[in-house]
Design a protein around this motif. Structure first.
Motif, PDB file in Angstrom:
ATOM      1  N   LEU A  62     -44.190  30.738  -4.149  1.00  0.00           N
ATOM      2  CA  LEU A  62     -43.343  30.586  -5.335  1.00  0.00           C
ATOM      3  C   LEU A  62     -43.023  31.933  -5.962  1.00  0.00           C
ATOM      4  O   LEU A  62     -42.978  32.085  -7.183  1.00  0.00           O
ATOM      5  CB  LEU A  62     -44.030  29.667  -6.359  1.00  0.00           C
ATOM      6  CG  LEU A  62     -44.250  28.223  -5.898  1.00  0.00           C
ATOM      7  CD1 LEU A  62     -45.096  27.454  -6.901  1.00  0.00           C
ATOM      8  CD2 LEU A  62     -42.911  27.517  -5.696  1.00  0.00           C
ATOM      9  N   GLY A  63     -42.810  32.930  -5.098  1.00  0.00           N
ATOM     10  CA  GLY A  63     -42.420  34.252  -5.559  1.00  0.00           C
ATOM     11  C   GLY A  63     -43.536  35.131  -6.060  1.00  0.00           C
ATOM     12  O   GLY A  63     -43.297  36.267  -6.483  1.00  0.00           O
ATOM     13  N   ALA A  75     -56.592  28.869  -6.472  1.00  0.00           N
ATOM     14  CA  ALA A  75     -57.055  27.489  -6.265  1.00  0.00           C
ATOM     15  C   ALA A  75     -56.119  26.482  -6.913  1.00  0.00           C
ATOM     16  O   ALA A  75     -56.084  25.323  -6.503  1.00  0.00           O
ATOM     17  CB  ALA A  75     -58.466  27.328  -6.816  1.00  0.00           C
ATOM     18  N   LYS A  76     -55.369  26.908  -7.932  1.00  0.00           N
ATOM     19  CA  LYS A  76     -54.372  26.026  -8.528  1.00  0.00           C
ATOM     20  C   LYS A  76     -53.087  26.010  -7.714  1.00  0.00           C
ATOM     21  O   LYS A  76     -52.290  25.086  -7.821  1.00  0.00           O
ATOM     22  CB  LYS A  76     -54.064  26.485  -9.958  1.00  0.00           C
ATOM     23  CG  LYS A  76     -55.209  26.319 -10.937  1.00  0.00           C
ATOM     24  CD  LYS A  76     -54.803  26.798 -12.319  1.00  0.00           C
ATOM     25  CE  LYS A  76     -55.953  26.655 -13.312  1.00  0.00           C
ATOM     26  NZ  LYS A  76     -55.574  27.143 -14.662  1.00  0.00           N
ATOM     27  N   MET A  77     -52.909  27.049  -6.885  1.00  0.00           N
ATOM     28  CA  MET A  77     -51.692  27.170  -6.088  1.00  0.00           C
ATOM     29  C   MET A  77     -51.842  26.582  -4.697  1.00  0.00           C
ATOM     30  O   MET A  77     -50.882  26.062  -4.124  1.00  0.00           O
ATOM     31  CB  MET A  77     -51.302  28.651  -5.982  1.00  0.00           C
ATOM     32  CG  MET A  77     -51.032  29.327  -7.321  1.00  0.00           C
ATOM     33  SD  MET A  77     -50.826  31.122  -7.177  1.00  0.00           S
ATOM     34  CE  MET A  77     -49.210  31.214  -6.403  1.00  0.00           C
ATOM     35  N   ILE A  78     -53.061  26.683  -4.121  1.00  0.00           N
ATOM     36  CA  ILE A  78     -53.298  26.241  -2.749  1.00  0.00           C
ATOM     37  C   ILE A  78     -54.535  25.350  -2.698  1.00  0.00           C
ATOM     38  O   ILE A  78     -55.585  25.701  -3.234  1.00  0.00           O
ATOM     39  CB  ILE A  78     -53.527  27.441  -1.799  1.00  0.00           C
ATOM     40  CG1 ILE A  78     -52.345  28.412  -1.847  1.00  0.00           C
ATOM     41  CG2 ILE A  78     -53.732  26.960  -0.373  1.00  0.00           C
ATOM     42  CD1 ILE A  78     -52.569  29.659  -1.009  1.00  0.00           C
ATOM     43  N   SER A  79     -54.414  24.217  -2.046  1.00  0.00           N
ATOM     44  CA  SER A  79     -55.577  23.376  -1.758  1.00  0.00           C
ATOM     45  C   SER A  79     -55.836  23.413  -0.259  1.00  0.00           C
ATOM     46  O   SER A  79     -54.918  23.603   0.540  1.00  0.00           O
ATOM     47  CB  SER A  79     -55.355  21.939  -2.237  1.00  0.00           C
ATOM     48  OG  SER A  79     -54.170  21.401  -1.687  1.00  0.00           O
ATOM     49  N   ALA A 157     -52.042  21.242  -6.246  1.00  0.00           N
ATOM     50  CA  ALA A 157     -51.589  22.582  -5.883  1.00  0.00           C
ATOM     51  C   ALA A 157     -50.198  22.511  -5.261  1.00  0.00           C
ATOM     52  O   ALA A 157     -49.724  21.446  -4.854  1.00  0.00           O
ATOM     53  CB  ALA A 157     -52.567  23.223  -4.914  1.00  0.00           C
ATOM     54  N   SER A 158     -49.537  23.666  -5.172  1.00  0.00           N
ATOM     55  CA  SER A 158     -48.187  23.719  -4.614  1.00  0.00           C
ATOM     56  C   SER A 158     -48.187  23.611  -3.101  1.00  0.00           C
ATOM     57  O   SER A 158     -47.233  23.110  -2.509  1.00  0.00           O
ATOM     58  CB  SER A 158     -47.513  25.039  -5.020  1.00  0.00           C
ATOM     59  OG  SER A 158     -47.468  25.182  -6.419  1.00  0.00           O
ATOM     60  N   GLY A 188     -42.773  15.178  -1.435  1.00  0.00           N
ATOM     61  CA  GLY A 188     -42.503  16.494  -1.993  1.00  0.00           C
ATOM     62  C   GLY A 188     -43.604  17.509  -1.831  1.00  0.00           C
ATOM     63  O   GLY A 188     -43.452  18.660  -2.245  1.00  0.00           O
ATOM     64  N   ASN A 189     -44.723  17.122  -1.206  1.00  0.00           N
ATOM     65  CA  ASN A 189     -45.798  18.076  -0.951  1.00  0.00           C
ATOM     66  C   ASN A 189     -45.414  19.008   0.203  1.00  0.00           C
ATOM     67  O   ASN A 189     -44.727  18.607   1.142  1.00  0.00           O
ATOM     68  CB  ASN A 189     -47.095  17.341  -0.589  1.00  0.00           C
ATOM     69  CG  ASN A 189     -47.645  16.538  -1.756  1.00  0.00           C
ATOM     70  OD1 ASN A 189     -48.295  17.073  -2.641  1.00  0.00           O
ATOM     71  ND2 ASN A 189     -47.356  15.242  -1.768  1.00  0.00           N
ATOM     72  N   THR A 190     -45.872  20.245   0.136  1.00  0.00           N
ATOM     73  CA  THR A 190     -45.621  21.228   1.179  1.00  0.00           C
ATOM     74  C   THR A 190     -46.909  21.433   1.959  1.00  0.00           C
ATOM     75  O   THR A 190     -47.968  21.666   1.368  1.00  0.00           O
ATOM     76  CB  THR A 190     -45.145  22.552   0.564  1.00  0.00           C
ATOM     77  OG1 THR A 190     -44.028  22.288  -0.291  1.00  0.00           O
ATOM     78  CG2 THR A 190     -44.739  23.533   1.643  1.00  0.00           C
TER      79      THR A 190
END
Length: 265
Positions: A62-63, A75-79, A157-158, A188-190
């Motif tokens: 996300l940039g 940890a909030k960005m990647i699980s 997470a994103s 919508g999950n990546t």
């Protein structure tokens, strides 16, 4: 959403594990990493997770440069769903999934009403609400894998990273897990995952990155990348891609077949 640029990694200068690995992943897509054992797939995941620091290159989610964020923010960005996960204490399924909310809690604080709602929603989303009060150690292998994925999803997470999520599962639970991953992407999950089965990439992946000797061997959409020549070059054995018509499902399905009595030219 995810941009990996020229990632390199080595434990010693004379032994490179990763060399100039680059690819990108859009929101709601599934990207599958393929490659032989020891080729660097798990090392790449560890670099993205912050468990290892790359020798060169960068990764942006996300940039934002993943190498510059704190462990808690990452940890909030990647699980992450590892190849195996052992919970040695008698946690219930609900408690195990609640662990996914830890990045959102302050030091020493207890789960809030929102955290409990998120866990309940995740259990329902995964279809395992009936397991909530059972102990993790008492579950079957397939049920345990669903709980570990639920724990990762509860992080909200994103990006969801899975390292060989079906490696220890039977045929039924492999299909169940793949169906779940496909559903998560549709919601919508990546997703970024590794697997040793090219057939699985045909079933769920939008993109495929083939890793050989620590470098990108081929990269692109699954139906373009998974070819006879690429499989043969990647694994060092003669392999072919065949398409078969499944009348009951009304579709054509591609499968990868190793030719056991032949050697690659």
């Amino acid at each position: 959403m995810l941009s990996v640029r020229n990632i390199g990694f080595h434990y010693r200068p004379e032994k490179e594990i990763l060399k100039d690995v680059s690819f990108s992943l859009r929101k709601g897509e599934v990207l599958c990493l393929l490659g032989s054992n020891g080729t660097g797939k798990t090392t790449l995941l560890k670099c993205l997770l912050g468990l290892l620091r790359p020798s060169s290159g960068e990764a942006q989610l996300l940039g934002e440069n993943l190498l510059g964020v704190s462990a808690k923010k990452r940890a909030k960005m990647i699980s992450y769903v590892p190849q195996s996960s052992a919970l040695n204490f008698p946690y219930t399924v609900q408690e195990a999934v609640m662990m996914g909310r830890l990045p959102h809690l302050g030091f020493g604080s207890s789960p809030t009403a929102k955290d409990h709602r998120e866990v309940e929603a995740t259990l329902e989303e995964m279809g395992i609400t009936d397991l909530a009060q059972r102990y993790f150690q008492q579950l079957s292998g397939g049920e345990k894998q669903l709980v570990i994925i639920a724990r990762a999803l509860a992080q909200r997470a994103s990006l969801l990273i899975l390292d060989e999520p079906t490696s220890s599962l039977d045929f039924f639970n492999q299909a169940r897990t793949l169906k779940l991953i496909k559903k998560l992407a549709q919601q919508g999950n990546t997703v970024l995952l590794t697997t040793h089965s090219p057939d699985q990439a045909f079933l769920i992946a939008d993109q495929v990155v083939m890793i050989k000797n620590g470098s990108v061997f081929a990269c692109g959409r699954s139906d373009e990348v998974i070819t006879d020549d690429n499989l043969t070059g990647l694994y060092g054995l003669h392999a072919v891609v065949s398409s078969t018509s499944v009348i009951s499902a009304g579709k054509n399905v591609k499968v990868c077949i190793p030719i056991l009595d032949s050697t690659p030219s």
